[in-house]
Scaffold this active site. Structure first.
Site, short mmCIF file in Angstrom:
data_model
loop_
_atom_site.label_atom_id
_atom_site.label_comp_id
_atom_site.label_asym_id
_atom_site.label_seq_id
_atom_site.Cartn_x
_atom_site.Cartn_y
_atom_site.Cartn_z
N HIS A 14 -23.73 -2.72 -28.51
CA HIS A 14 -23.67 -4.19 -28.52
C HIS A 14 -23.02 -4.74 -27.26
O HIS A 14 -23.15 -5.92 -26.96
CB HIS A 14 -22.89 -4.67 -29.75
CG HIS A 14 -23.65 -4.47 -31.03
ND1 HIS A 14 -24.30 -5.49 -31.67
CD2 HIS A 14 -23.90 -3.36 -31.77
CE1 HIS A 14 -24.89 -5.02 -32.77
NE2 HIS A 14 -24.66 -3.73 -32.84
N ASP A 32 -20.50 -9.88 -20.99
CA ASP A 32 -20.80 -9.94 -22.42
C ASP A 32 -22.13 -9.24 -22.65
O ASP A 32 -23.10 -9.47 -21.91
CB ASP A 32 -20.94 -11.41 -22.85
CG ASP A 32 -20.36 -11.65 -24.23
OD1 ASP A 32 -20.44 -10.73 -25.06
OD2 ASP A 32 -19.84 -12.76 -24.47
C1 GDG Z 1 -20.43 -8.39 -29.69
C2 GDG Z 1 -20.70 -8.37 -28.18
C3 GDG Z 1 -22.98 -9.32 -28.65
C4 GDG Z 1 -16.92 -16.84 -33.49
N1 GDG Z 1 -15.90 -17.62 -33.92
C5 GDG Z 1 -16.14 -17.92 -35.20
C6 GDG Z 1 -17.35 -17.30 -35.58
N2 GDG Z 1 -17.80 -16.66 -34.51
C7 GDG Z 1 -19.08 -15.93 -34.49
C8 GDG Z 1 -20.07 -16.57 -33.53
C9 GDG Z 1 -21.01 -15.41 -33.25
C10 GDG Z 1 -20.08 -14.19 -33.35
O1 GDG Z 1 -18.91 -14.62 -34.05
C11 GDG Z 1 -19.64 -13.75 -31.97
O2 GDG Z 1 -20.71 -13.09 -31.36
P1 GDG Z 1 -20.81 -12.93 -29.78
O3 GDG Z 1 -22.13 -12.34 -29.49
O4 GDG Z 1 -20.64 -14.25 -29.14
O5 GDG Z 1 -19.59 -12.01 -29.33
P2 GDG Z 1 -18.81 -10.68 -29.88
O6 GDG Z 1 -18.04 -10.96 -31.10
O7 GDG Z 1 -18.01 -10.21 -28.72
O8 GDG Z 1 -19.97 -9.64 -30.22
C12 GDG Z 1 -21.69 -9.47 -27.82
C13 GDG Z 1 -22.66 -9.17 -30.11
O9 GDG Z 1 -21.71 -8.13 -30.36
C14 GDG Z 1 -23.92 -8.87 -30.93
O10 GDG Z 1 -24.60 -7.76 -30.43
O11 GDG Z 1 -23.78 -10.47 -28.44
O12 GDG Z 1 -22.01 -9.43 -26.44
O13 GDG Z 1 -19.50 -8.52 -27.44
O14 GDG Z 1 -21.99 -15.30 -34.25
O15 GDG Z 1 -20.66 -17.71 -34.12
N3 GDG Z 1 -17.89 -17.40 -36.81
C15 GDG Z 1 -17.22 -18.15 -37.73
N4 GDG Z 1 -16.02 -18.76 -37.43
C16 GDG Z 1 -15.46 -18.69 -36.19
O16 GDG Z 1 -14.40 -19.28 -35.94
N5 GDG Z 1 -17.73 -18.28 -38.97
#
Ligand code: GDG
Length: 470
Positions: A158, A370
């Site tokens: 990821h 990322d």
């Molecule tokens: C890893 C990789 C890759 C965030 N704050 C809240 C909340 N979130 C949710 C977001 C999003 C998820 O968490 C975060 O996903 P990201 O992709 O932005 O980043 P990582 O957590 O670092 O994820 C990344 C991912 O895996 C998938 O393969 O894209 O590059 O680092 O869905 O909306 N959700 C809620 N409350 C929050 O305060 N409910």
């Protein structure tokens, strides 16, 4: 078709797979429901050795078994807090300066992987296809193979795969790559990540890489053969759009609107992590206020940053740094009735977040590195097509390769980011709509279902092994 077995560091609870917890959990659960199977991993609990060894705990939901184990304090410290999050995470995000390497932690990482693999074995059936997720579990297939498992095993990373010169900073880099070669299929978020892996094989492992007829790659190294591919993770854009619209008239949105008193809104949401470029982002916003006095008092940045891994030292530091920056900038530009940065160190309901995205004029997503960044995709999906906001996105997010309707920025260039904000704040409706359409098309073409189904299709097409040991 054989069952699906998903292995990830954390397992979603059956309730989390049902809706608002997070797209990924829902997406993976969809595949499990279709094929029947098991979701196996850590429960999130730290327990005694006796309790850990008594697991896994099984919970049934239709054709899906949720199988979880607890970790002992030592395992948690060495495998999770140590090698996974204090060595692999920083180095894979190009933050060698924040990484540490301890042999004991690495040994613990491998020990826990072997232990987890051993606990899974009794739940496996001969035709099961096994899909392992992320950097915590690099040696998992090797451990299963060592116990004679011949099932097809795939791995999806990821996070970014670093350029070889960066990976070399981790002393056992060769063992890690050798472990990756025990999988039948390796999935990466972007072509850059896949290329970095191939580069390591060719230049540091005397490996060979070739392209198959269907555009996938076959690699050979350490006496093993495997396939690799790019599978860009997505979201379900129509579901997000629907929910964002449904939540639009709820009290929290009305309250926010009222408190903004007609000011423009810039939204950012990230786990509180140094890879997300939060400090750099705050400084770019400060530049905007400094260079464009007309925006002082007229634009607000809402940064939602729920804490994660707060017992890892580098995460305590980023929290302090961010609190300092928010305080400093607010001290400089606040008025009696105006606070430029609203910094919220807490978690919000998923659909609430989507409705806040819909309310804002800019999605400001500027990670330093990322794998993909789902927030960028969620921001786009949540917009009102009649009056969409603009996505300002870092070139170092995997999503930048797909979202060509975004304004792309370099997160190290505060002035460049400030200029992108200025441009977005005054972009005419027609241009915003055009950009939004381009982005939505990309999201629909490659949604979460496509990601999951193509990976599983490719994994099921790999010829099955005759022996466990490679
Ligand atoms: C890893 C990789 C890759 C965030 N704050 C809240 C909340 N979130 C949710 C977001 C999003 C998820 O968490 C975060 O996903 P990201 O992709 O932005 O980043 P990582 O957590 O670092 O994820 C990344 C991912 O895996 C998938 O393969 O894209 O590059 O680092 O869905 O909306 N959700 C809620 N409350 C929050 O305060 N409910």
């Amino acid at each position: 078709m054989g069952r699906l077995v998903v292995v990830s560091n954390r397992v979603a609870t059956p309730t989390e797979t049902k809706g608002s917890a997070g797209g990924l959990a829902v997406g993976v659960f969809g595949a499990l429901k279709d094929a029947g199977g098991v979701w196996f991993g850590w429960s999130g609990d730290v327990v005694s050795e006796t309790v850990a060894n008594a697991g896994p705990t099984l919970e049934q939901d239709g054709a899906v078994t949720f199988a979880t184990v607890g970790l002992t304090r030592k395992d948690y410290d060495q495998y999770y807090r140590g090698f996974s999050n204090a060595t692999l995470w920083p180095v894979f995000h190009y933050r060698n300066d924040l990484a540490r390497y301890e042999r004991e932690e690495y040994a613990g990482y491998r020990r826990v992987n072997a232990w987890l693999a051993h606990r899974l074995i009794k739940l496996l059936e001969p035709d099961d296809v096994i899909w392992v997720h992320d950097y915590h579990l690099i040696p998992f297939a090797e451990s299963l193979r060592a116990e004679g498992v011949t099932n097809r095993i795939g791995f999806f990373l990821h996070i970014p795969f670093p350029a070889p010169q960066i990976l070399l900073n981790i002393p056992p880099h060769e063992e890690l790559v050798k472990s990756l070669c025990c999988y039948d299929l390796l999935g990466f978020q972007t072509a850059t990540d896949e290329l970095a892996f191939h580069d390591y094989l060719v230049r540091h492992a005397r490996g060979r890489v070739s392209t198959t007829g269907d555009g996938k790659s076959e690699a050979e190294a350490f006496g093993r053969k495997l396939r690799t591919g790019v599978y860009r993770i997505g979201v379900f854009p129509d579901e997000i759009a629907e929910q964002a619209e449904r939540y639009e008239s709820r009290q929290h949105v009305l309250d926010l609107k009222q408190s903004l008193e007609g000011r423009k809104l810039i939204m950012s949401v990230d786990r509180l992590d140094y890879s997300k470029g939060l400090v750099e982002r705050f400084r770019a916003f400060e530049h905007l206020l400094e260079r464009s006095p007309e925006w002082r008092g007229n634009v607000t940045l809402v940064q939602i940053a729920p804490p994660t891994r707060s017992d890892v030292a580098t995460y305590q530091q980023i929290r302090q740094d961010l609190e300092y920056e928010a305080g400093r900038i607010n001290g400089r530009y606040s008025g009696l009735d105006y606070t430029p940065i609203r910094y919220l160190n807490q978690r919000y309901d998923r659909w609430k977040l989507m409705s806040l995205f819909r309310e804002s004029q800019i999605g400001f997503v500027t990670p330093l590195h990322d794998g993909m960044n789902l927030v960028a995709k969620e921001y786009v999906a949540a917009q009102n097509p009649d009056d969409p906001g603009v996505l300002v996105l870092s070139i170092f997010a995997g999503a930048a390769a797909e979202l060509s309707g975004a304004l792309l920025v370099n997160p190290h260039d505060a002035v460049g980011m400030c200029e992108a904000l200025q441009r977005a704040l005054s972009m005419p409706l027609e241009a915003r709509q055009r950009r939004h359409e381009i982005n939505m098309e990309a999201l629909r073409k490659n949604d979460l279902g496509v990601w999951r189904d193509t990976f599983l299709h490719d994994l099921r097409s790999v010829p099955v092994r005759k022996t466990g040991r490679a």
